[in-house]
Design a protein around this motif. Structure first.
Motif, PDB file in Angstrom:
ATOM      1  N   GLU A   1       0.999  -1.224  -0.216  1.00  0.00           N
ATOM      2  CA  GLU A   1       0.299   0.176  -0.053  1.00  0.00           C
ATOM      3  C   GLU A   1       0.939   1.271   0.380  1.00  0.00           C
ATOM      4  N   GLN A   2       0.393   2.612  -0.747  1.00  0.00           N
ATOM      5  CA  GLN A   2       0.818   3.727  -0.403  1.00  0.00           C
ATOM      6  C   GLN A   2       1.706   3.872   1.120  1.00  0.00           C
ATOM      7  N   THR A   3       0.980   3.711   2.055  1.00  0.00           N
ATOM      8  CA  THR A   3       1.474   4.227   3.021  1.00  0.00           C
ATOM      9  C   THR A   3       2.604   3.155   4.034  1.00  0.00           C
ATOM     10  N   THR A   4       2.512   1.635   3.245  1.00  0.00           N
ATOM     11  CA  THR A   4       3.716   0.876   3.941  1.00  0.00           C
ATOM     12  C   THR A   4       5.320   1.586   3.059  1.00  0.00           C
ATOM     13  N   VAL A   5       4.647   1.955   1.480  1.00  0.00           N
ATOM     14  CA  VAL A   5       5.929   2.244   1.125  1.00  0.00           C
ATOM     15  C   VAL A   5       6.601   3.531   1.466  1.00  0.00           C
ATOM     16  N   ASP A   6       5.457   4.852   2.068  1.00  0.00           N
ATOM     17  CA  ASP A   6       5.924   5.491   2.780  1.00  0.00           C
ATOM     18  C   ASP A   6       6.606   5.645   3.935  1.00  0.00           C
ATOM     19  N   LEU A   7       5.972   4.435   4.716  1.00  0.00           N
ATOM     20  CA  LEU A   7       6.918   4.617   6.270  1.00  0.00           C
ATOM     21  C   LEU A   7       8.413   3.544   5.551  1.00  0.00           C
ATOM     22  N   LEU A   8       8.513   2.851   4.966  1.00  0.00           N
ATOM     23  CA  LEU A   8       9.876   2.574   4.341  1.00  0.00           C
ATOM     24  C   LEU A   8      10.559   3.677   4.124  1.00  0.00           C
ATOM     25  N   ARG A   9      10.121   4.473   3.144  1.00  0.00           N
ATOM     26  CA  ARG A   9      11.024   5.675   2.818  1.00  0.00           C
ATOM     27  C   ARG A   9      11.599   6.437   3.486  1.00  0.00           C
ATOM     28  N   GLU A  10       9.980   6.653   4.485  1.00  0.00           N
ATOM     29  CA  GLU A  10      10.504   7.887   5.864  1.00  0.00           C
ATOM     30  C   GLU A  10      11.902   7.346   6.513  1.00  0.00           C
ATOM     31  N   ASN A  11      11.972   5.844   6.340  1.00  0.00           N
ATOM     32  CA  ASN A  11      12.925   4.643   7.558  1.00  0.00           C
ATOM     33  C   ASN A  11      13.624   4.595   6.837  1.00  0.00           C
ATOM     34  N   GLY A  12      14.271   4.896   5.302  1.00  0.00           N
ATOM     35  CA  GLY A  12      15.088   5.394   5.002  1.00  0.00           C
ATOM     36  C   GLY A  12      15.714   3.567   4.419  1.00  0.00           C
ATOM     37  N   LEU A  13      13.741   2.967   3.588  1.00  0.00           N
ATOM     38  CA  LEU A  13      14.842   0.936   3.760  1.00  0.00           C
ATOM     39  C   LEU A  13      14.003   1.244   2.439  1.00  0.00           C
ATOM     40  N   ALA A  14      13.817   2.381   1.656  1.00  0.00           N
ATOM     41  CA  ALA A  14      13.204   1.845   0.189  1.00  0.00           C
ATOM     42  C   ALA A  14      14.412   2.046  -0.710  1.00  0.00           C
ATOM     43  N   GLN A  15      15.476   2.428  -0.589  1.00  0.00           N
ATOM     44  CA  GLN A  15      16.097   2.677  -2.053  1.00  0.00           C
ATOM     45  C   GLN A  15      16.189   1.207  -2.611  1.00  0.00           C
ATOM     46  N   ARG A  16      15.937  -0.102  -2.988  1.00  0.00           N
ATOM     47  CA  ARG A  16      15.688  -0.936  -3.610  1.00  0.00           C
ATOM     48  C   ARG A  16      14.513  -1.191  -4.813  1.00  0.00           C
ATOM     49  N   LEU A  17      13.458  -0.655  -3.420  1.00  0.00           N
ATOM     50  CA  LEU A  17      12.161  -0.755  -3.550  1.00  0.00           C
ATOM     51  C   LEU A  17      11.761   0.522  -4.570  1.00  0.00           C
ATOM     52  N   ASP A  18      12.743   1.631  -3.809  1.00  0.00           N
ATOM     53  CA  ASP A  18      12.052   2.753  -5.483  1.00  0.00           C
ATOM     54  C   ASP A  18      12.751   2.284  -7.312  1.00  0.00           C
ATOM     55  N   ARG A  19      14.127   1.717  -6.710  1.00  0.00           N
ATOM     56  CA  ARG A  19      14.633   1.162  -7.904  1.00  0.00           C
ATOM     57  C   ARG A  19      13.559  -0.035  -8.552  1.00  0.00           C
ATOM     58  N   GLU A  20      13.225  -0.902  -8.072  1.00  0.00           N
ATOM     59  CA  GLU A  20      12.758  -1.678  -8.711  1.00  0.00           C
ATOM     60  C   GLU A  20      11.520  -2.356  -8.548  1.00  0.00           C
ATOM     61  N   GLY A  21      10.724  -0.633  -7.652  1.00  0.00           N
ATOM     62  CA  GLY A  21       9.033  -1.789  -7.353  1.00  0.00           C
ATOM     63  C   GLY A  21       8.177  -1.375  -8.306  1.00  0.00           C
ATOM     64  N   MET A  22       7.086  -1.995  -8.915  1.00  0.00           N
ATOM     65  CA  MET A  22       6.539  -1.344 -10.059  1.00  0.00           C
ATOM     66  C   MET A  22       5.360  -0.693  -9.190  1.00  0.00           C
ATOM     67  N   VAL A  23       5.448   0.408 -10.111  1.00  0.00           N
ATOM     68  CA  VAL A  23       3.654   0.860  -9.218  1.00  0.00           C
ATOM     69  C   VAL A  23       1.983   1.253 -10.456  1.00  0.00           C
ATOM     70  N   HIS A  24       1.554   1.113  -9.461  1.00  0.00           N
ATOM     71  CA  HIS A  24       0.877   0.780 -10.192  1.00  0.00           C
ATOM     72  C   HIS A  24      -0.450   1.337 -10.035  1.00  0.00           C
ATOM     73  N   HIS A  25      -0.662   2.025 -10.865  1.00  0.00           N
ATOM     74  CA  HIS A  25      -2.066   3.343 -10.754  1.00  0.00           C
ATOM     75  C   HIS A  25      -3.143   2.377 -10.910  1.00  0.00           C
ATOM     76  N   GLY A  26      -3.952   1.783 -11.265  1.00  0.00           N
ATOM     77  CA  GLY A  26      -4.958   1.132 -12.000  1.00  0.00           C
ATOM     78  C   GLY A  26      -4.997  -1.351 -11.446  1.00  0.00           C
ATOM     79  N   LEU A  27      -5.715  -1.845 -11.386  1.00  0.00           N
ATOM     80  CA  LEU A  27      -5.986  -2.498 -11.304  1.00  0.00           C
ATOM     81  C   LEU A  27      -7.210  -3.145 -12.494  1.00  0.00           C
ATOM     82  N   GLU A  28      -7.373  -4.043 -13.021  1.00  0.00           N
ATOM     83  CA  GLU A  28      -8.570  -5.030 -14.035  1.00  0.00           C
ATOM     84  C   GLU A  28      -9.947  -6.116 -13.009  1.00  0.00           C
ATOM     85  N   LEU A  29     -10.948  -5.687 -13.434  1.00  0.00           N
ATOM     86  CA  LEU A  29     -11.374  -6.913 -12.707  1.00  0.00           C
ATOM     87  C   LEU A  29     -12.027  -7.083 -14.096  1.00  0.00           C
TER      88      LEU A  29
END
Ligand code: APR
Ligand code: PHB
Length: 391
Positions: A49-77
């Motif tokens: 979730e956005q809040t999970t990513v934000d928390l990891l980032r605020e704590n300096g734990l998201a360097q690789r996540l920011d590089r390799e994580g795939m941000v999705h703005h939608g989903l399909e049903l």
């Protein structure tokens, strides 16, 4: 041995807690019964979730996540042979989810914690909890051939659904709320490029299927199966055939396949214990609650718990105030039940049930059509899916 907070379990809950406490200047020791290699390879869900990513980032734990994580703005049903896009970000003021495997989160958290000099003991055995109703609880365990006792101020039970923490609470203290589903998920990881840029939640007449991914080269796919199903009955070719049949659309959508890297069956369950605390033991994450995987909320809920716990412990150590610790369980359970309802709703809308008649199926299809055509209904799904900031 002595520490301030003894943490049982090095899953997302225990590891994030150790980081948050360290940032507040609070010592902890994490005890994990598996090896580092095992927990770093264990394949689980992969939606943050956005809040999970934000928390990891605020704590300096998201360097690789920011590089390799795939941000999705939608989903399909997808249902009745057609796909419908839910524009998550458009409906939630720009919030998004990030697809990044849980074991990658675990790898990042372990490495950062060890680099910072944090203590994580892997392959501990026979963990038992003692004196939980006193001011000096203890954790006893075996490690490296010897018996040890860790004295602490507080124990954090972050050892998952099958851990020792929850069963260490005396009978009669906890109330458990539970629902089992008449299906499980057969999940595969395949060396194949994703066949769509976004996740596809598919409700077909043959059962539920989910298309997810781990990278531009690796697809993660799931099929609803019977909970008693034996993997031996599912040779790779049968899995691909069933996936193709469930995902089939009127306009001839195709699913890329490739060699399987992993295959497993996971049950779906809803479970909550109340309260999430006994004496000086605080339960967090899967130790206290399980959600069915349909909303991909397990990790996010675990992180939400330990954020509340870390804040409460920080206030207690800093000023002696106990109100936040006393309110820990109630504060967590508000979100837990919201997420339980959402996960149950997604699960119920998308899966076929054994005893389901034609009437119930029509209701599911009507609900799906409503979510895909009403902005109000789609927004409700979207805000829960990307994660409610406050509950
Ligand atoms: N002693 C020490 N460690 C233990 C014990 C024990 N007796 N029992 C279990 N553990 C460890 C497990 O090996 C695991 O590494 O505790 C950890 C619990 O981690 P998770 O099961 O990952 O649970 P949690 O941290 O609450 O994470 C939330 O979200 O996506 C879901 O279920 C998924 O794991 C995920 C969860
Ligand atoms: C996954 O990528 O493993 C995944 C995605 C969405 C879910 C569950 C699991 O709802």
């Amino acid at each position: 041995m002595r520490t301030q907070v003894g943490i049982v379990g090095a899953g997302p809950a225990g590891l994030v807690l150790a980081h948050l406490l360290a940032r507040a200047g609070i010592d902890s020791v994490v005890l994990e019964n598996r090896s580092r290699g095992y927990i770093e390879q264990r394949v689980r869900a992969g939606v943050l979730e956005q809040t999970t990513v934000d928390l990891l980032r605020e704590n300096g734990l998201a360097q690789r996540l920011d590089r390799e994580g795939m941000v999705h703005h939608g989903l399909e049903l997808r249902f009745a042979g057609r796909g419908h896009r839910i524009p998550l970000s458009e409906l939630t003021g720009g919030r998004a989810i990030t697809v990044y495997g849980q074991q990658e989160v675990v790898k990042d958290l372990v490495r950062a914690r060890l680099e910072a000099g944090g203590e994580i003991l892997f392959e501990v055995d026979d963990v038992t909890l003692h004196d939980l109703d006193s001011e000096r609880p203890a954790i006893r365990f075996r490690h490296g051939g010897g018996d040890h006792e860790l004295r602490c101020d507080v124990v954090a039970g972050c050892d998952g659904f099958h851990g020792v923490s929850r069963p260490s609470i005396p009978a009669g203290v906890l109330t458990a709320y539970e629902r089992e589903y008449p299906f499980a998920w057969l999940g595969i990881l395949a060396e194949a490029p994703p066949s769509s840029e976004e996740l596809i939640y598919c409700s077909s007449e043959r059962g539920f299927a989910l298309h997810s991914m781990r990278s531009p080269k690796v697809t993660r796919l799931y099929l609803q199966v019977d909970p008693a199903e034996d993997l031996a009955n599912w040779p790779d070719e049968r899995i691909w055939e069933e996936l193709r049949a469930r995902f089939a659309t009127d306009d001839g959508w195709t699913l890329a396949d490739g060699p399987l890297l992993e295959k497993g069956i996971t049950p779906l369950r809803s479970f909550v214990v109340e309260p999430m605390q006994y004496g000086r033991l605080y339960l967090a994450g899967d130790a206290a609650h399980i959600v069915p995987a349909t909303g991909a909320k397990g990790l996010n809920l675990a992180v939400a718990d330990v954020r509340i716990l870390a804040e409460a412990l920080e206030a207690w150590y800093r000023t002696g105030r106990t109100d936040l610790l006393d309110g820990y369980s109630a504060a967590c359970l508000r979100r837990v039940w919201r997420v339980q309802q959402f996960s149950w709703w997604m699960t119920s809308m998308l899966h076929l049930f054994d005893d389901q008649g034609a009437f119930d199926r029509r209701l599911q299809l009507s609900q799906l059509a409503y979510v895909c055509s009403s902005k109000a209904a789609a927004t409700s799904l979207a805000e829960n899916y990307v994660g409610l900031p406050y509950v």
